[in-house]
Design an enzyme around this catalytic site. Structure first.
Site, mmCIF file in Angstrom:
data_model
loop_
_atom_site.group_PDB
_atom_site.id
_atom_site.type_symbol
_atom_site.label_atom_id
_atom_site.label_comp_id
_atom_site.label_asym_id
_atom_site.label_seq_id
_atom_site.Cartn_x
_atom_site.Cartn_y
_atom_site.Cartn_z
ATOM 1 N N TRP A 164 3.600 -0.938 -4.231
ATOM 2 C CA TRP A 164 4.002 -2.121 -4.991
ATOM 3 C C TRP A 164 4.042 -3.348 -4.095
ATOM 4 O O TRP A 164 3.714 -4.451 -4.535
ATOM 5 C CB TRP A 164 5.339 -1.869 -5.675
ATOM 6 C CG TRP A 164 5.304 -0.585 -6.430
ATOM 7 C CD1 TRP A 164 6.066 0.535 -6.223
ATOM 8 C CD2 TRP A 164 4.393 -0.239 -7.484
ATOM 9 N NE1 TRP A 164 5.693 1.541 -7.081
ATOM 10 C CE2 TRP A 164 4.664 1.091 -7.869
ATOM 11 C CE3 TRP A 164 3.373 -0.923 -8.147
ATOM 12 C CZ2 TRP A 164 3.964 1.744 -8.879
ATOM 13 C CZ3 TRP A 164 2.661 -0.272 -9.143
ATOM 14 C CH2 TRP A 164 2.961 1.037 -9.505
ATOM 15 N N ASP A 165 4.426 -3.169 -2.834
ATOM 16 C CA ASP A 165 4.343 -4.275 -1.883
ATOM 17 C C ASP A 165 2.906 -4.756 -1.741
ATOM 18 O O ASP A 165 2.624 -5.960 -1.743
ATOM 19 C CB ASP A 165 4.845 -3.820 -0.510
ATOM 20 C CG ASP A 165 6.353 -3.866 -0.393
ATOM 21 O OD1 ASP A 165 6.991 -4.665 -1.107
ATOM 22 O OD2 ASP A 165 6.910 -3.105 0.402
ATOM 23 N N LEU A 166 1.986 -3.817 -1.578
ATOM 24 C CA LEU A 166 0.592 -4.181 -1.339
ATOM 25 C C LEU A 166 -0.036 -4.822 -2.567
ATOM 26 O O LEU A 166 -0.785 -5.800 -2.459
ATOM 27 C CB LEU A 166 -0.197 -2.945 -0.907
ATOM 28 C CG LEU A 166 0.262 -2.322 0.414
ATOM 29 C CD1 LEU A 166 -0.444 -0.998 0.670
ATOM 30 C CD2 LEU A 166 0.026 -3.276 1.576
#
Length: 410
Positions: A164-166
């Site tokens: 989700w960060d990426l």
């Protein structure tokens, strides 16, 4: 590296994964990305993995190709310099990426008073301003209950990739360019807020999985290494190699059947069950109870090298399981891959680093650029962007508002 976004100048005030990833991608496409950190480093400056000397391999990987300014952001004068950098004039400037809170000295409302057409892309945890990290978003989406073998029951398993960060970082880079195009057409700036939790749940919905649970009223079953809705699973070869073998398209399925020599048995299963596996991947999934044992037996009597070559010859889709230590020395993934180049890093280590993940056949690929040392470009940026003279910059150093590069990180 490609010069597609030259001469855009983007100021980045961020930490951890999502926001630095946005800056990294923009830099790799030619933008001048200036990362501004607290003197001594922000909360991610010493993040693992690290060298024995304490230099963060994580930090230097996510900040390749950027310029670095180090300011005392606890001091009003340092905060003023950051605000001035974010709102500096120029048609290709006034672009700000951050994961700082909505309110405070870096609020869009405050900064826009200095430059009305400012574009702020703000990465957030939750839409209401609450905190969230990749793992706290992931646990709320249900993926940990789908990851791992069925024998785990409902015990959650966190995957180690900060997906989700990426995704949020990539979406932030896209959103900034969309807002910049809008500004060129209309002259108007704006703030774009991108909460990690919204990226997560929207992705679940975009994959049809939200509609699935609403339709069925139940969670999807745990499948381990099986691919949902298609033919795909790990299989063990005679010489102990584990291969991931998939057949999504009709060509891949027919090739796999031919390579394994199981055509007659597959036809018998089709006849007995009144189905055909030739066209529909979903039908193969529905009848995996018969197909997986058949393929398992056929793979178990073949060696990985010979089987892999045969699968390649028939354009089948497969991959070999290997640890990351092997991937790091894989000639296809790294050694002979043109996106990588051996470069010297601020940690003092020399190792392969990727440039842009995209390849543009019409443009020469530029070598990846190392991450900056913290504060390496402080003086140059203050002079070039804000027009400060050497005397003024020297006075800022004397008062501890600005710091130059830390050459030895230990």
């Amino acid at each position: 590296m490609y010069p597609l976004l030259t001469p855009l100048r983007i100021i980045e005030a961020s930490s951890f994964v999502a926001s630095p990833t946005a800056g990294l991608y923009l830099s790799q496409m030619g933008a001048d990305v200036i990362r501004v950190d607290q003197i001594g480093g922000g909360p991610d400056y010493r993040r693992w993995p690290k060298t024995d000397a304490g230099a963060s391999l994580y930090w230097e990987a996510l900040n390749k190709g950027k310029r670095s300014v180090a300011l005392d952001l606890a001091n009003p004068e340092g905060r003023e310099l950051l605000a001035a950098l974010a709102t500096a004039p120029g048609d290709d400037a006034g672009l700000f990426v951050t994961n700082f809170p909505v309110d405070g000295f870096l609020s869009h409302e405050t900064l826009a008073k200095r430059r009305a057409d400012l574009i702020t892309v703000r990465i957030m945890g939750q839409a209401d301003g609450g905190p969230a990290l990749d793992y706290t978003v992931n646990c709320a989406l249900g993926y940990p209950q789908l990851t791992g073998p069925a024998s785990l029951g409902r015990t959650p398993v966190n995957h180690v990739l900060p997906a989700w960060d990426l995704l949020t970082g990539a979406y932030a880079a896209f959103a900034l360019l969309a807002a910049e195009r809008h500004r060129r057409l209309t002259g108007g700036g704006q703030e774009v807020r991108i909460p990690l939790s919204d990226v997560g749940i929207a992705t679940v919905a975009n994959l049809g999985m939200l509609a699935e649970v609403l339709e069925t009223g139940a969670d999807r079953e745990r499948l381990g290494n099986e691919i949902y809705g298609a033919f795909g699973r790990d299989f063990l070869t005679r010489d102990g190699e584990r291969l991931m073998i998939m057949a999504i398209t009709p060509r891949q399925w027919s090739g796999l059947v031919a390579v394994l020599g199981i055509g007659e048995t597959v036809a018998d299963i089709e006849a007995a069950r009144g189905v055909t596996f030739a066209r529909d991947e979903g039908v193969r999934f529905e009848h995996r109870d018969a197909l997986y044992p058949l393929v398992e037996r056929a793979v178990a009597v073949r060696d990985a090298g010979e089987l892999g070559a045969a699968l390649d010859a028939r354009h089948c889709c497969w991959g070999r399981y290997q640890p990351m230590s092997a991937a790091a020395h894989d000639p296809v993934l790294v050694g002979d891959n043109p996106i990588f180049a051996d470069i010297d890093h601020p940690s003092g280590r020399r190792y392969p680093a990727p440039g842009a993940m995209a390849t543009l056949p019409g443009l020469p690929r530029q070598t990846a650029v190392r991450a900056p040392r913290l504060g390496e470009h402080s003086d140059a940026v203050l002079a070039d962007v804000l027009g400060l003279g050497s005397g003024a910059i020297g006075a800022l150093h004397d008062r501890g508002i600005v710091a130059a590069a830390i050459v030895a990180d230990s």
